[in-house]
Design a protein around this motif. Structure first.
Motif, PDB file in Angstrom:
ATOM      1  N   LEU A 208       0.831  -1.200   0.000  1.00 46.29           N
ATOM      2  CA  LEU A 208       0.000   0.000   0.000  1.00 46.29           C
ATOM      3  C   LEU A 208       0.871   1.258   0.000  1.00 46.29           C
ATOM      4  N   ILE A 209       1.921   1.261   0.831  1.00 50.60           N
ATOM      5  CA  ILE A 209       2.804   2.426   0.918  1.00 50.60           C
ATOM      6  C   ILE A 209       3.557   2.603  -0.388  1.00 50.60           C
ATOM      7  N   VAL A 210       4.079   1.502  -0.934  1.00 54.40           N
ATOM      8  CA  VAL A 210       4.849   1.567  -2.179  1.00 54.40           C
ATOM      9  C   VAL A 210       4.013   2.172  -3.298  1.00 54.40           C
ATOM     10  N   VAL A 211       2.817   1.635  -3.502  1.00 56.86           N
ATOM     11  CA  VAL A 211       1.962   2.095  -4.598  1.00 56.86           C
ATOM     12  C   VAL A 211       1.520   3.545  -4.368  1.00 56.86           C
ATOM     13  N   ALA A 212       1.185   3.877  -3.118  1.00 57.89           N
ATOM     14  CA  ALA A 212       0.759   5.251  -2.813  1.00 57.89           C
ATOM     15  C   ALA A 212       1.875   6.240  -3.101  1.00 57.89           C
TER      16      ALA A 212
END
Length: 440
Positions: free
Chosen positions: A78-82
């Motif tokens: 989630l953090i990577v994509v965000a």
């Protein structure tokens, strides 16, 4: 097995490691390399370029301070994509910022957002890699990790600068770079969309069973233990001095290549600088890094360190030579850049291994390696930030001579710090896993 590990079991890492680390490198090189060259073509003075791009680099230096808190979000994907979509939006805003009357201030503001989004992405990116793969797979795919991180350097320095050079002659500098950032934004958005599909894990977060207060206590314990290590302050000084000359010459060197000949530079075009650094420069750096690693593994870090420090002086000597001789043919200049980058890659291995073998070992080895890397980046940022003011005051020839002298303190201090010998160096091949970090 974690949720991410379970999801990864049926998905080949080749489907997501290349795109993941290509994005990591692309965001870093746009902020730390491309921005400075772009500002130079826009007429910004060297001292301003060095000062502001130096401050941007703080994001990667201080990221260990908030990295533990990212554990509160259990989905690293989630953090990577965000952060990738945030980066894409930021690149789009850069295209708009360059068209504003207050374009420089607006650009710096956007670059700050890009820098901190990229540094946060780095933390989650490496965490995802470790969570999704077991130790054997981590080692097996480390080469792919480093290769695609550095492949982004070929794109940014080779492809983008060459394209920017073509566009500048047709549309003007500001319009050309707005087009470049629109293309980068589209590319990053497409890669982010692909990674949302291909990365292991889920975009949904889970309820964390750890608290922010607990993370803060652990962080204080990690930092306290780091600062109580025997000889740590001398080691910190050595790390800072090791990069003191490098930060200055790596900032001013490319600007010297673009600087007009009547101002003491080589007068190269954006396209020429991109072609040189994106091809022979990057290749020489990779070859130097690989050979430097094998050389240190064969000789041991303690015995290799004098040679590694001297190799770090090769870029300084090379640029001093160029500032004196002012060659005009590209073959001559390309050969000099190849020598510069080979020496840089060969010597820089010494600092990565020093942090791994002399600073990191202990109860919190991974965290202390991150702190040691942060200190290394702070040393680089300090020298980068002041380099423009020194160069403006001294001129190019005297400045590059000054950077040669700046390498002497690290060579002297080497005899007073504890450097691991042959027994520790036998474990050095693990340093290959840090290829992306070495480039930063």
């Amino acid at each position: 097995m974690s949720q991410e590990s379970s999801a990864a079991a049926g998905r080949s890492p080749i489907r997501w490691i290349p795109s993941l680390y290509f994005v990591q490198g692309m965001q870093f090189f746009v902020v730390m390399l491309i921005a400075g060259l772009m500002f130079k073509n826009m007429g910004v003075a060297n001292d301003q370029i060095a000062r502001w791009t130096g401050l941007l680099g703080l994001a990667w230096a201080i990221k260990p301070l908030w990295s533990p808190f990212l554990e509160l979000a259990r989905s690293k994907k989630l953090i990577v994509v965000a952060m990738q979509f945030t980066g894409a939006a930021g690149l789009g805003l850069m295209a708009l910022a360059l068209q504003l009357p207050m374009w420089f201030a607006a650009s710096i503001g956007v670059l700050f957002v890009l820098a901190y989004a990229s540094a946060t992405h780095d933390i989650a990116c490496d965490g995802l890699y470790m969570a999704a793969l077991d130790s054997k797979s981590q080692a097996a795919y480390a080469g792919w990790q480093g290769a695609f991180f550095n492949a982004s350097k070929f794109l940014t320095l080779g492809g983008l600068l060459v394209l920017a050079g073509h566009l500048e002659t047709r549309y003007g500098v500001f319009n050309a770079w707005s087009i470049i950032f629109v293309l980068l934004a589209i590319l990053l958005a497409l890669l982010a969309a692909y990674n949302a599909y291909a990365l292991p894990g889920t975009l949904n977060t889970e309820t964390a069973d750890i608290s922010a207060a607990g993370v803060a206590r652990t962080l204080r314990e990690v930092i306290g233990d780091f600062l109580r290590k025997p000889g740590i302050w001398l080691a910190i000084l050595f790390i800072v001095l090791f990069r003191f000359a490098e930060g200055q010459v790596q900032t001013i060197g490319p600007l010297f290549l673009i600087e007009a000949r009547d101002k003491g530079g080589l007068g190269l075009s954006t396209e020429q600088v991109g072609g040189v650094y994106g091809t022979v420069g990057t290749a020489a750096f990779l070859v130097g890094s690989i050979l430097g690693g094998y050389f240190t593994s064969w000789l041991s870090l303690k015995r290799a360190m004098p040679v590694l420090i001297l190799m770090m002086a090769v870029p300084n000597v090379t640029f001093y030579y160029l500032s004196v001789s002012l060659p005009q043919d590209m073959l001559h200049i390309s050969a000099a850049v190849a020598v510069e980058m080979f020496g840089y890659g060969f010597g820089f291995v010494g600092m990565i291994l020093y942090i791994m073998q002399a600073v990191a070992p202990g109860k919190f080895q991974t965290a202390h390696y991150a702190l040691g890397s942060g200190v290394m980046q702070l040393g680089f940022i300090f020298s980068k930030t002041i380099s423009g003011d020194i160069q403006v005051a001294m001129g190019y020839q005297s400045f590059f001579l000054w950077t040669i002298a700046c390498g002497v303190p690290a060579l002297v201090l080497m005899f007073f710090v504890k450097i691991p010998g042959a027994q520790t160096a036998e474990a050095a091949p693990a340093a290959g896993d840090a290829a992306p970090a070495a480039s930063r």
